[in-house]
Design a protein around this motif. Sequence first.
Motif, PDB file in Angstrom:
ATOM      1  N   LYS A 152       0.735  -1.086   0.061  1.00  0.00           N
ATOM      2  CA  LYS A 152      -0.069  -0.121   0.058  1.00  0.00           C
ATOM      3  C   LYS A 152       0.897   1.191  -0.154  1.00  0.00           C
ATOM      4  CE  LYS A 152      -3.879  -1.734   2.580  1.00  0.00           C
ATOM      5  NZ  LYS A 152      -3.524  -3.342   2.554  1.00  0.00           N
ATOM      6  N   THR A 153       0.438   2.357  -0.637  1.00  0.00           N
ATOM      7  CA  THR A 153       1.070   3.669  -0.854  1.00  0.00           C
ATOM      8  C   THR A 153       0.446   4.340   0.407  1.00  0.00           C
ATOM      9  OG1 THR A 153      -0.649   4.404  -1.849  1.00  0.00           O
ATOM     10  CG2 THR A 153       1.346   3.542  -3.028  1.00  0.00           C
ATOM     11  N   PRO A 154       1.073   5.393   0.960  1.00  0.00           N
ATOM     12  CA  PRO A 154       0.242   6.272   1.764  1.00  0.00           C
ATOM     13  C   PRO A 154      -1.200   6.853   1.358  1.00  0.00           C
ATOM     14  CG  PRO A 154       2.597   7.005   1.756  1.00  0.00           C
ATOM     15  CD  PRO A 154       2.484   6.082   0.426  1.00  0.00           C
ATOM     16  N   LEU A 155      -1.314   7.014   0.238  1.00  0.00           N
ATOM     17  CA  LEU A 155      -2.759   7.288  -0.485  1.00  0.00           C
ATOM     18  C   LEU A 155      -3.736   5.956  -0.196  1.00  0.00           C
ATOM     19  CD1 LEU A 155      -4.479   9.257  -1.773  1.00  0.00           C
ATOM     20  CD2 LEU A 155      -3.703   8.635  -3.912  1.00  0.00           C
ATOM     21  N   HIS A 156      -3.339   4.760  -0.347  1.00  0.00           N
ATOM     22  CA  HIS A 156      -4.056   3.746   0.065  1.00  0.00           C
ATOM     23  C   HIS A 156      -4.434   3.796   1.457  1.00  0.00           C
ATOM     24  CE1 HIS A 156      -2.419   1.891  -3.771  1.00  0.00           C
ATOM     25  NE2 HIS A 156      -3.499   1.240  -3.720  1.00  0.00           N
ATOM     26  N   LEU A 157      -3.522   4.144   2.440  1.00  0.00           N
ATOM     27  CA  LEU A 157      -3.830   3.949   3.598  1.00  0.00           C
ATOM     28  C   LEU A 157      -4.862   5.033   4.053  1.00  0.00           C
ATOM     29  CD1 LEU A 157      -0.129   3.522   5.272  1.00  0.00           C
ATOM     30  CD2 LEU A 157      -1.923   1.675   5.192  1.00  0.00           C
ATOM     31  N   ALA A 175       0.787  12.526  -4.961  1.00  0.00           N
ATOM     32  CA  ALA A 175       0.398  11.296  -4.659  1.00  0.00           C
ATOM     33  C   ALA A 175      -0.487  10.642  -6.093  1.00  0.00           C
ATOM     34  CB  ALA A 175      -0.378  10.849  -3.464  1.00  0.00           C
ATOM     35  N   SER A 176       0.047   9.627  -6.499  1.00  0.00           N
ATOM     36  CA  SER A 176      -0.523   8.994  -7.551  1.00  0.00           C
ATOM     37  C   SER A 176      -1.932   7.999  -7.385  1.00  0.00           C
ATOM     38  CB  SER A 176       0.458   8.147  -8.391  1.00  0.00           C
ATOM     39  OG  SER A 176      -0.436   7.479  -9.602  1.00  0.00           O
ATOM     40  N   PRO A 177      -2.880   8.303  -7.619  1.00  0.00           N
ATOM     41  CA  PRO A 177      -4.145   7.460  -7.529  1.00  0.00           C
ATOM     42  C   PRO A 177      -4.242   6.238  -8.408  1.00  0.00           C
ATOM     43  CG  PRO A 177      -5.005   9.467  -8.708  1.00  0.00           C
ATOM     44  CD  PRO A 177      -3.451   9.552  -8.580  1.00  0.00           C
ATOM     45  N   ARG A 178      -3.167   6.124  -9.083  1.00  0.00           N
ATOM     46  CA  ARG A 178      -3.070   4.999 -10.046  1.00  0.00           C
ATOM     47  C   ARG A 178      -2.365   3.846  -9.710  1.00  0.00           C
ATOM     48  NH1 ARG A 178      -5.773   6.530 -14.722  1.00  0.00           N
ATOM     49  NH2 ARG A 178      -5.990   8.664 -15.159  1.00  0.00           N
TER      50      ARG A 178
END
Length: 289
Positions: A152-157, A175-178
């Motif tokens: 997971k990226t920080p954006l996933h978290l 941060a990339s949403p892709r």
Amino acid sequence: TLTDPSRRQAGSNQGPLELRSRHCKFLSYMFYQAVRDHKPVWMLEDMRTMEYFYWEENASLRTYSPSEALLYAVVHNHLPYAQYLLSHFPEEALQVPGEHFCYCPSSAPHLAMAVTYDRRDILGLIIKIAHKLPSLNSYINRTGCFHLEDGKTPLHLACELLRSETVLILLGNGASPRIKDSKGLTPLDVILEQMWDSKVNVASKKLCLDYLLLFMPSPQFKMRKILQDHPDHWTALLGEDKFNSLVGNTPTSLYLQAMQTILQSLPPSHFPKSIQELPIPQDLMGHGD
């Protein structure tokens, strides 16, 4: 409770090396406790550079690194200490901690920890430093360990925890949403899965979804098939226009297309100041400073 009871009973028979080991272990615990209690920065730095033994047997004498100290500062929300560490040791503080901390070499544990504990002030400091250092060019998009953290990226978290303000801060700062995690899920999938599984916190989920779509023209995501197979459910939940746009029945609205174009042109290093000057709805401004 810091040492084995049998050792405490036999304390009078311990040699100088074992007594020093116990003393250093106590100092290491004292440092952790001092950060937790928000002691002054000068005191913490004096303690950080004291030599101590790790809790493991046969460990060598050493000191806490700025990276390890910053992890403690994030967990316990010690903002002044985080500021000090990031300003005096910017690259060292954001390095992945040593072998006794279970992090992959390519991860961003401080950023992930700031998201997890909702430390938005420290999150902002970390991102600001990352923008300034060429070596941290892709820092905000680093993934966690694929074995322990599912990549997971920080954006996933942030999406998983429904921290909508943090989602916007991360997106605005590059941060990339892709990016997909080890299960092939994008942050958009994370939100849609939560909307599919539960009707709790629907407003927060919708806000995270809206923020993601602002930074994600032509979204590609794993959950599309589930949306297509249950149109009535998703239309009632998302609205007809948003549902049709997500499954590809209709193009996105002109308003959303215009906002996507504008946001793509904003330099991440000036976010959130740059977005505050745009004529956008007030609900997009509530992302903190």
